[in-house]
Design a protein around this motif. Structure first.
Motif, PDB file in Angstrom:
ATOM      1  N   VAL A  55      -4.350   8.881   9.330  1.00 46.65           N
ATOM      2  CA  VAL A  55      -3.375   8.131  10.112  1.00 46.65           C
ATOM      3  C   VAL A  55      -3.798   8.148  11.580  1.00 46.65           C
ATOM      4  CG1 VAL A  55      -0.974   8.014  10.880  1.00 46.65           C
ATOM      5  CG2 VAL A  55      -1.495   8.645   8.509  1.00 46.65           C
ATOM      6  N   GLU A  56      -4.011   6.968  12.161  1.00 43.63           N
ATOM      7  CA  GLU A  56      -4.434   6.887  13.563  1.00 43.63           C
ATOM      8  C   GLU A  56      -3.282   6.560  14.505  1.00 43.63           C
ATOM      9  OE1 GLU A  56      -7.708   4.184  13.948  1.00 43.63           O
ATOM     10  OE2 GLU A  56      -9.146   5.734  13.382  1.00 43.63           O
ATOM     11  N   VAL A  86      -6.400  -0.322   8.154  1.00 42.00           N
ATOM     12  CA  VAL A  86      -5.342  -1.110   7.530  1.00 42.00           C
ATOM     13  C   VAL A  86      -3.995  -0.737   8.134  1.00 42.00           C
ATOM     14  CG1 VAL A  86      -6.577  -1.390   5.359  1.00 42.00           C
ATOM     15  CG2 VAL A  86      -5.018   0.556   5.638  1.00 42.00           C
ATOM     16  N   ARG A  87      -3.090  -1.685   7.997  1.00 40.11           N
ATOM     17  CA  ARG A  87      -1.714  -1.465   8.438  1.00 40.11           C
ATOM     18  C   ARG A  87      -0.871  -1.220   7.194  1.00 40.11           C
ATOM     19  NH1 ARG A  87       1.492  -5.609  12.450  1.00 40.11           N
ATOM     20  NH2 ARG A  87       3.467  -4.465  12.594  1.00 40.11           N
ATOM     21  N   VAL A 105      -4.004   3.018   9.588  1.00 39.87           N
ATOM     22  CA  VAL A 105      -4.732   4.023   8.814  1.00 39.87           C
ATOM     23  C   VAL A 105      -6.201   3.630   8.737  1.00 39.87           C
ATOM     24  CG1 VAL A 105      -4.980   5.108   6.547  1.00 39.87           C
ATOM     25  CG2 VAL A 105      -2.693   4.580   7.428  1.00 39.87           C
ATOM     26  N   ARG A 106      -7.092   4.588   9.071  1.00 40.20           N
ATOM     27  CA  ARG A 106      -8.532   4.341   8.917  1.00 40.20           C
ATOM     28  C   ARG A 106      -8.962   4.909   7.568  1.00 40.20           C
ATOM     29  NH1 ARG A 106     -12.560   2.600  11.937  1.00 40.20           N
ATOM     30  NH2 ARG A 106     -11.230   2.652  13.803  1.00 40.20           N
ATOM     31  N   ILE A 156       0.858  -1.187   0.000  1.00 38.05           N
ATOM     32  CA  ILE A 156       0.000   0.000   0.000  1.00 38.05           C
ATOM     33  C   ILE A 156       0.896   1.238   0.000  1.00 38.05           C
ATOM     34  CG2 ILE A 156      -1.772   1.295   1.244  1.00 38.05           C
ATOM     35  CD1 ILE A 156      -2.746  -1.324   2.439  1.00 38.05           C
ATOM     36  N   HIS A 157       0.663   2.131  -0.949  1.00 35.30           N
ATOM     37  CA  HIS A 157       1.462   3.345  -1.079  1.00 35.30           C
ATOM     38  C   HIS A 157       0.675   4.528  -0.521  1.00 35.30           C
ATOM     39  CE1 HIS A 157       4.337   1.282  -3.779  1.00 35.30           C
ATOM     40  NE2 HIS A 157       3.260   0.595  -4.131  1.00 35.30           N
ATOM     41  N   LEU A 158       1.331   5.371   0.256  1.00 33.92           N
ATOM     42  CA  LEU A 158       0.690   6.528   0.875  1.00 33.92           C
ATOM     43  C   LEU A 158       1.188   7.818   0.236  1.00 33.92           C
ATOM     44  CD1 LEU A 158       0.828   5.626   4.692  1.00 33.92           C
ATOM     45  CD2 LEU A 158      -1.006   5.167   3.053  1.00 33.92           C
TER      46      LEU A 158
END
Length: 363
Positions: A311-312, A333-334, A325-326, A281-283
């Motif tokens: 970002v939580e 997800v992580r 991340v919500r 997963i790319h942010l």
């Protein structure tokens, strides 16, 4: 070299092995992997002869051994707790099974010394277990199992009593020995990293059955069930509904977004899970142009596989960050990434369709 043919073992109403079938090729290292209670130790006990299957047959080198006692199966065993005789030297421990088999003295000495050389402990032959480290004791156990040249080497969680550094060292030693001498081996563990590092093939077990059997790469890259995907490596699952195909890809509705992912033959419609690894997963910062329009976007990215999120939680891992991340879909997800964001930051998450896979719902 080994064949389990429809093996079932019950303990009262508990079915510990449920029609288990697999083969181990000559010279292969097969690992039985799974959580506590999955049936891997029961399968090993059936192979050793400590337990007899209620149904099915077991073959070693073409011979039906289902009804043979343990001592007639020519198996070498390496135990979790070393199981060395404290009053015997390293040489004495390695020589002992040869003595039990009435091997002549001169041959006994030669084979015990050769086995200790094999594990690089010939210089410590006169030491007692209390004078050796945990790794050295485990190597004595390995030499003892190899000294009488068994048909099959069995390793029952042999590294679980060692510290992390020793475990890693012993992994390479065991694999190197097994490959160099072409030993047929069955390895039992709950440690996925051991299984991936050591095995030619891995049998992932769950609730008494083999969920998937394949190479480490196949198990990691192409898990066939949510259990296998979740047990091997770090995993994310997005809940969605399979609505059709887009060429060779499945189209899944996740919240108000659409995800394209590799299909799964076990499911063709209805509720599904979409599986994706944290490092796939790319942010980017919220509001960035879509992945398809970005010049630095990975090949194959599609706008359908993009979510806005927040970002939580952030954990520093040195060379990368670990994020919780919500997503706007409600899924958490992580993500493991080199990108740097603080808690509360708005982000856009994206992943390639070929890095996502459709999974049946959990049973």
């Amino acid at each position: 070299m080994i064949e389990f043919r429809d093996v079932t073992k019950r303990y009262g109403t508990l079915v510990a092995n449920d029609h288990v079938s697999f083969t181990v090729e000559r010279g292969e290292m097969l690992t039985l992997l799974g959580p506590s209670g999955c049936g891997k130790t029961t399968a090993l006990r059936c192979l050793t002869g400590y337990s007899r299957p209620d149904e099915g047959r077991i073959f070693i080198d073409g011979r039906d051994v289902t009804d043979l006692p343990t001592y007639k199966r020519n198996l070498g065993m390496v135990f979790q707790n070393f199981a060395l005789f404290p009053h015997m030297t390293a040489f004495g421990n390695v020589e002992f099974p040869l003595k039990v088999r009435s091997v002549p003295t001169a041959e006994r000495k030669e084979r015990a010394e050769a086995a200790l050389r094999m594990v690089r402990l010939d210089q410590l032959a006169t030491r007692f277990p209390r004078q050796m480290s945990g790794g050295q004791q485990q190597r004595v156990g390995l030499a003892r199992a190899l000294a009488y040249e068994p048909s099959v080497l069995l390793l029952d969680e042999p590294l679980s009593n060692l510290d992390a550094k020793l475990r890693e060292e012993m992994r390479f030693e065991i694999k190197e020995l097994q490959a160099r001498f072409g030993i047929t081996a069955v390895y039992v563990t709950h440690d996925q990293s051991e299984a991936l590092a050591l095995s030619d093939r891995v049998a992932v077990m769950n609730a008494g059955v083999v969920e998937q059997l394949g190479t480490p790469e196949e198990i990691y890259e192409a898990p066939r069930s949510a259990f296998v995907a979740d047990f091997i490596g770090l995993s994310n699952f997005l809940s969605g509904r399979l609505v059709g195909r887009d060429g060779e890809l499945s189209r899944v509705e996740v919240g108000e977004r659409t995800v394209l992912a590799r299909p799964n033959d076990a499911v063709s419609t209805g509720d599904v899970l979409v599986f994706v690894r944290p490092n796939d997963i790319h942010l980017s910062a919220a509001g960035d142009a879509s992945a398809a329009a970005r010049s630095d976007a990975p090949v194959g990215s599609a706008p359908e596989n993009e979510f806005d999120g927040t970002v939580e939680q952030v954990t520093y891992l040195g060379d990368r960050m670990d994020y919780r991340v919500r997503l706007e879909s409600g899924d958490v997800v992580r993500v493991q990434s080199e990108a740097r964001f603080g808690e509360g930051a708005g982000i856009r998450a994206r992943f390639r369709p070929d890095h996502a896979r459709v999974m049946p719902p959990r049973r």
